[in-house]
Structure formats: C-alpha cells, structure tokens
Design a protein around this motif. Structure first.
Motif, short mmCIF file in Angstrom:
data_model
loop_
_atom_site.label_atom_id
_atom_site.label_comp_id
_atom_site.label_asym_id
_atom_site.label_seq_id
_atom_site.Cartn_x
_atom_site.Cartn_y
_atom_site.Cartn_z
N LEU A 1 38.16 53.38 46.83
CA LEU A 1 38.81 52.49 45.86
C LEU A 1 39.94 53.21 45.12
O LEU A 1 41.05 52.67 44.98
N LYS B 1 42.86 53.90 47.61
CA LYS B 1 43.60 52.69 47.97
C LYS B 1 44.42 52.17 46.78
O LYS B 1 45.52 51.64 46.98
N THR B 2 43.91 52.37 45.58
CA THR B 2 44.63 51.91 44.39
C THR B 2 45.82 52.83 44.08
O THR B 2 46.96 52.37 43.93
N CYS C 1 48.30 51.43 47.36
CA CYS C 1 48.98 50.35 46.64
C CYS C 1 50.03 50.87 45.66
O CYS C 1 51.04 50.20 45.43
N GLY C 2 49.81 52.07 45.13
CA GLY C 2 50.75 52.61 44.16
C GLY C 2 51.87 53.41 44.80
O GLY C 2 53.00 52.93 44.93
N VAL D 1 48.13 44.89 48.51
CA VAL D 1 46.86 44.82 47.77
C VAL D 1 45.83 44.04 48.59
O VAL D 1 44.67 44.47 48.73
N ASN E 1 44.51 46.13 51.49
CA ASN E 1 43.59 47.19 51.07
C ASN E 1 42.26 46.64 50.58
O ASN E 1 41.23 47.30 50.74
#
Length: 199
Positions: free
Chosen positions: A126, A129-130, A134-135, A157, A160
């Motif tokens: 998590l 992926k965040t 995604c960032g 998003v 993921n």
C-alpha cells in the motif's frame, strides 16, 4: 522513543553489514540474474493497461532477507543494468531509479527480520503503490510527457487499487516459500559457519 530510535539504528546498521558477507553478495547476484530473465519472459496481461509482472519479486526477496539499504542499492544497480541491457523508452532517467530505491527502503524497513504476515506485506504494498506508483511515477510521467499530473492520476490510482490484493497475494506466497527455505537446516548450518568466520 529512545528504544524505537535504537531499534531503527540497529536495523539500518544490520542491513549495511549484510553486504560484507560474500554469501550474500553471491545471492544478490543470482537474484539480479533471475530478475533480468523474469523481466523479459514472464508477465500476464489482464487488460491492455494492467499487467502482472514477476521481475520485481527478486527485489522483494533481497529486501526481505538483507534489509532496506541493501534493497535500495540492489534495486538501483539492477535498474541501471536492465536499462543497459535493453534501453527502451528513450534516454535514461534517474527518477525511475530513485523510485526503485525508495521502494527498496519501504519494503526493507517493513519486512526485514520480521515474520511473513499478510497484513505486513499489505502495508508495504500500500505504501509503495501510494508513494512510488501513484505519487513519484505519476510525477515523472507528467514531467517527461508534458501531461497534467491530475489528468493521469485517476487511471493510475485505479490500476494500483486493482493490483494491490494481487501483488499482496503473490508476494505473500513468495516470501512464505523463501522463509521456509531459509529456515532449512542446510541453510542455517551454512549461516552459522559464516557467522563464526566473521567473529
């Protein structure tokens, strides 16, 4: 607070010490070779935009066994090696190598010298992926391709979110197997001989 700081310091220094063992360097080399092979041969396309890849599993094994700093060094070296072997997607961009290093630190910090648990792997996935997928990855794509960050973020998003339980399950089964392998008497006997030689 002092106890937490000391524990974190021990984990960092322990990870760095892993590089001093020839056995560990050889194992990292084998994992790098496996990652290169998996990168070119093994992937499953779910949709045109969603692919299950297995080339990152050797990285996760290294991070689990040797910690965050070995994981970061291994990931960066392997990323550069993959690019040199098969340069695709234009000129080399260090941002993606940095992403691999950040992921190595995240996985290594959460998994190193810890029992293999689904919830622990889920948290590592998590966070990666965040923060990374995604960032940072979205940021680099926006910078390189001239896209608006928020325009491409929703699709990434969603991808993921779909991949989170799948990657968690794959990594759990992989690390469960590795943990059983490492706990075998033959491996532990060799590990003890290595520790005695270093003392």
């Amino acid at each position: 607070m002092q106890k937490i700081t000391k524990l974190s310091s021990n984990r960092v220094s322990g990870s760095i010490q892993e590089l001093k063992a020839t056995h560990n360097l050889v194992l990292c080399g084998l994992m790098a070779a496996l990652a290169v092979v998996l990168n070119y041969t093994t992937s499953i396309m779910i949709t045109p935009n969603i692919r299950i890849g297995f080339s990152g599993l050797p990285n996760r094994v290294v991070e689990y066994m040797f910690g965050p700093w070995v994981g970061a060094i291994f990931g960066a070296t392997l990323d550069i090696l993959k690019y040199l072997l098969k340069p695709t997607g234009g000129a080399f961009f260090f941002g993606y190598t940095f992403n691999v290093m950040v992921a190595g630190v995240i996985y290594g910090t959460i998994l190193y010298k810890k029992p293999v648990k689904v919830w622990r792997i889920f948290i590592a996935e998590l966070l990666t992926k965040t923060i990374v997928n995604c960032g940072l990855n979205t940021l680099w794509l926006a910078v390189l391709n001239g896209n608006a960050f928020m325009a491409i973020l929703p699709a990434r998003v969603l991808k993921n979110i779909i991949m989170l339980p799948i990657d968690t399950a794959i990594l759990f089964f992989t690390l469960t197997f590795v943990a059983k392998l490492v706990s075998m008497p033959e491996f532990r006997r060799y590990q003890h001989r290595k520790d005695d030689a270093q003392m």
